[in-house]
Write a protein that holds these residues in place. Structure first.
Motif, PDB file in Angstrom:
ATOM      1  N   THR A 207       0.855  -1.176   0.000  1.00 11.40           N
ATOM      2  CA  THR A 207       0.000   0.000   0.000  1.00 11.40           C
ATOM      3  C   THR A 207       0.891   1.225   0.000  1.00 11.40           C
ATOM      4  OG1 THR A 207      -1.743  -1.116   1.227  1.00 11.40           O
ATOM      5  CG2 THR A 207      -1.764   1.265   1.254  1.00 11.40           C
ATOM      6  N   ALA A 208       0.607   2.147  -0.903  1.00 12.59           N
ATOM      7  CA  ALA A 208       1.352   3.403  -0.969  1.00 12.59           C
ATOM      8  C   ALA A 208       0.339   4.535  -0.911  1.00 12.59           C
ATOM      9  CB  ALA A 208       2.167   3.470  -2.252  1.00 12.59           C
ATOM     10  N   LEU A 209       0.601   5.527  -0.111  1.00 18.92           N
ATOM     11  CA  LEU A 209      -0.320   6.649   0.055  1.00 18.92           C
ATOM     12  C   LEU A 209       0.197   7.885  -0.653  1.00 18.92           C
ATOM     13  CD1 LEU A 209      -1.102   6.278   3.861  1.00 18.92           C
ATOM     14  CD2 LEU A 209      -2.442   5.441   1.934  1.00 18.92           C
ATOM     15  N   ALA A 210      -0.731   8.672  -1.190  1.00 16.04           N
ATOM     16  CA  ALA A 210      -0.394   9.946  -1.815  1.00 16.04           C
ATOM     17  C   ALA A 210      -1.572  10.885  -1.627  1.00 16.04           C
ATOM     18  CB  ALA A 210      -0.092   9.759  -3.295  1.00 16.04           C
ATOM     19  N   LYS A 211      -1.289  12.146  -1.425  1.00 15.42           N
ATOM     20  CA  LYS A 211      -2.324  13.153  -1.222  1.00 15.42           C
ATOM     21  C   LYS A 211      -2.658  13.821  -2.556  1.00 15.42           C
ATOM     22  CE  LYS A 211      -2.176  15.622   2.513  1.00 15.42           C
ATOM     23  NZ  LYS A 211      -1.859  16.619   3.541  1.00 15.42           N
ATOM     24  N   ILE A 212      -3.928  14.142  -2.741  1.00 15.50           N
ATOM     25  CA  ILE A 212      -4.376  14.854  -3.941  1.00 15.50           C
ATOM     26  C   ILE A 212      -4.411  16.343  -3.634  1.00 15.50           C
ATOM     27  CG2 ILE A 212      -6.256  15.143  -5.591  1.00 15.50           C
ATOM     28  CD1 ILE A 212      -7.093  12.270  -4.963  1.00 15.50           C
ATOM     29  N   THR A 213      -3.854  17.148  -4.537  1.00 14.27           N
ATOM     30  CA  THR A 213      -3.852  18.599  -4.347  1.00 14.27           C
ATOM     31  C   THR A 213      -5.210  19.180  -4.741  1.00 14.27           C
ATOM     32  OG1 THR A 213      -3.144  19.172  -6.587  1.00 14.27           O
ATOM     33  CG2 THR A 213      -1.400  18.654  -4.981  1.00 14.27           C
ATOM     34  N   SER A 214      -5.397  20.464  -4.479  1.00 16.23           N
ATOM     35  CA  SER A 214      -6.647  21.135  -4.841  1.00 16.23           C
ATOM     36  C   SER A 214      -6.853  21.164  -6.349  1.00 16.23           C
ATOM     37  CB  SER A 214      -6.667  22.557  -4.278  1.00 16.23           C
ATOM     38  OG  SER A 214      -5.599  23.304  -4.826  1.00 16.23           O
ATOM     39  N   LYS A 215      -5.778  20.989  -7.111  1.00 20.53           N
ATOM     40  CA  LYS A 215      -5.873  20.949  -8.566  1.00 20.53           C
ATOM     41  C   LYS A 215      -6.049  19.525  -9.096  1.00 20.53           C
ATOM     42  CE  LYS A 215      -3.161  25.095  -9.445  1.00 20.53           C
ATOM     43  NZ  LYS A 215      -2.008  25.632 -10.186  1.00 20.53           N
TER      44      LYS A 215
ATOM     45  N   PRO B 108       3.926   7.547  -5.802  1.00 22.19           N
ATOM     46  CA  PRO B 108       5.003   7.082  -4.927  1.00 22.19           C
ATOM     47  C   PRO B 108       6.091   6.325  -5.704  1.00 22.19           C
ATOM     48  CG  PRO B 108       2.872   6.655  -3.929  1.00 22.19           C
ATOM     49  CD  PRO B 108       2.620   7.097  -5.335  1.00 22.19           C
ATOM     50  N   GLN B 109       7.305   6.448  -5.233  1.00 24.07           N
ATOM     51  CA  GLN B 109       8.457   5.847  -5.899  1.00 24.07           C
ATOM     52  C   GLN B 109       8.280   4.346  -6.112  1.00 24.07           C
ATOM     53  OE1 GLN B 109      12.185   6.415  -3.873  1.00 24.07           O
ATOM     54  NE2 GLN B 109      13.366   5.504  -5.515  1.00 24.07           N
ATOM     55  N   GLU B 110       7.730   3.663  -5.117  1.00 27.53           N
ATOM     56  CA  GLU B 110       7.554   2.207  -5.235  1.00 27.53           C
ATOM     57  C   GLU B 110       6.612   1.867  -6.393  1.00 27.53           C
ATOM     58  OE1 GLU B 110       6.431   3.768  -2.279  1.00 27.53           O
ATOM     59  OE2 GLU B 110       8.378   3.680  -1.285  1.00 27.53           O
ATOM     60  N   VAL B 111       5.578   2.693  -6.568  1.00 22.99           N
ATOM     61  CA  VAL B 111       4.615   2.458  -7.637  1.00 22.99           C
ATOM     62  C   VAL B 111       5.251   2.756  -8.988  1.00 22.99           C
ATOM     63  CG1 VAL B 111       2.374   3.137  -8.586  1.00 22.99           C
ATOM     64  CG2 VAL B 111       2.666   2.915  -6.108  1.00 22.99           C
ATOM     65  N   ARG B 112       5.984   3.873  -9.079  1.00 24.94           N
ATOM     66  CA  ARG B 112       6.676   4.198 -10.337  1.00 24.94           C
ATOM     67  C   ARG B 112       7.636   3.084 -10.715  1.00 24.94           C
ATOM     68  NH1 ARG B 112       7.612   9.108  -7.661  1.00 24.94           N
ATOM     69  NH2 ARG B 112       9.857   8.729  -7.751  1.00 24.94           N
ATOM     70  N   LYS B 113       8.330   2.553  -9.734  1.00 28.26           N
ATOM     71  CA  LYS B 113       9.284   1.478  -9.997  1.00 28.26           C
ATOM     72  C   LYS B 113       8.559   0.218 -10.477  1.00 28.26           C
ATOM     73  CE  LYS B 113      13.148  -0.980  -7.913  1.00 28.26           C
ATOM     74  NZ  LYS B 113      13.964  -1.163  -6.714  1.00 28.26           N
ATOM     75  N   ALA B 114       7.444  -0.120  -9.831  1.00 25.87           N
ATOM     76  CA  ALA B 114       6.685  -1.313 -10.223  1.00 25.87           C
ATOM     77  C   ALA B 114       6.122  -1.168 -11.628  1.00 25.87           C
ATOM     78  CB  ALA B 114       5.561  -1.569  -9.218  1.00 25.87           C
ATOM     79  N   LEU B 115       5.703   0.054 -11.998  1.00 27.33           N
ATOM     80  CA  LEU B 115       5.162   0.308 -13.330  1.00 27.33           C
ATOM     81  C   LEU B 115       6.253   0.530 -14.371  1.00 27.33           C
ATOM     82  CD1 LEU B 115       2.293   2.825 -12.463  1.00 27.33           C
ATOM     83  CD2 LEU B 115       2.035   0.440 -13.159  1.00 27.33           C
ATOM     84  N   GLN B 116       7.484   0.673 -13.903  1.00 32.47           N
ATOM     85  CA  GLN B 116       8.609   1.047 -14.764  1.00 32.47           C
ATOM     86  C   GLN B 116       8.258   2.338 -15.508  1.00 32.47           C
ATOM     87  OE1 GLN B 116       9.549  -2.346 -17.211  1.00 32.47           O
ATOM     88  NE2 GLN B 116      10.295  -3.531 -15.478  1.00 32.47           N
ATOM     89  N   ALA B 117       7.715   3.296 -14.743  1.00 28.86           N
ATOM     90  CA  ALA B 117       7.257   4.562 -15.302  1.00 28.86           C
ATOM     91  C   ALA B 117       8.167   5.697 -14.868  1.00 28.86           C
ATOM     92  CB  ALA B 117       5.828   4.842 -14.848  1.00 28.86           C
ATOM     93  N   GLY B 118       8.305   6.655 -15.760  1.00 30.34           N
ATOM     94  CA  GLY B 118       9.121   7.815 -15.458  1.00 30.34           C
ATOM     95  C   GLY B 118       8.557   9.050 -16.127  1.00 30.34           C
ATOM     96  N   PRO B 119       9.289  10.146 -16.064  1.00 36.49           N
ATOM     97  CA  PRO B 119       8.810  11.401 -16.653  1.00 36.49           C
ATOM     98  C   PRO B 119       8.435  11.238 -18.121  1.00 36.49           C
ATOM     99  CG  PRO B 119      10.784  11.773 -15.363  1.00 36.49           C
ATOM    100  CD  PRO B 119      10.610  10.291 -15.444  1.00 36.49           C
ATOM    101  N   GLY B 120       7.272  11.748 -18.472  1.00 36.74           N
ATOM    102  CA  GLY B 120       6.808  11.691 -19.855  1.00 36.74           C
ATOM    103  C   GLY B 120       6.024  10.446 -20.215  1.00 36.74           C
TER     104      GLY B 120
END
Length: 76
Positions: free
Chosen positions: A2-10, A16-28
């Motif tokens: 479980t990874a938590l992240a807050k949503i901004t007013s926008k 989270p880094q763990e999720v980006r790593k699992a998805l092999q996702a990066g900028p763009g």
């Protein structure tokens, strides 16, 4: 995991880094959010199609586009 992240007013959030790593996702990279009828959400990285490659392949398939081929394969 479980990874938590807050949503901004926008409506923005940091993935989270763990999720980006699992998805092999990066900028763009593109992410697809899939919502099921019961309210569950999954996210996946979308790999862009190589349009030049697909256009090149399409050119090789013209031999299968005759009226005879359409008739032969119509019921498959």
């Amino acid at each position: 995991m479980t990874a938590l992240a807050k949503i901004t007013s926008k409506g923005q959030t940091t993935i989270p880094q763990e999720v980006r790593k699992a998805l092999q996702a990066g900028p763009g990279d593109l992410l697809a959010w899939d919502l099921t009828a019961d309210g569950k959400v999954t996210v996946r990285r979308v790999r862009p199609l190589d349009l030049d490659y697909l256009k090149a392949v399409e050119g090789t398939l013209s031999e299968w586009a005759s009226a005879e081929d359409e008739a032969a394969y119509r019921d498959l």
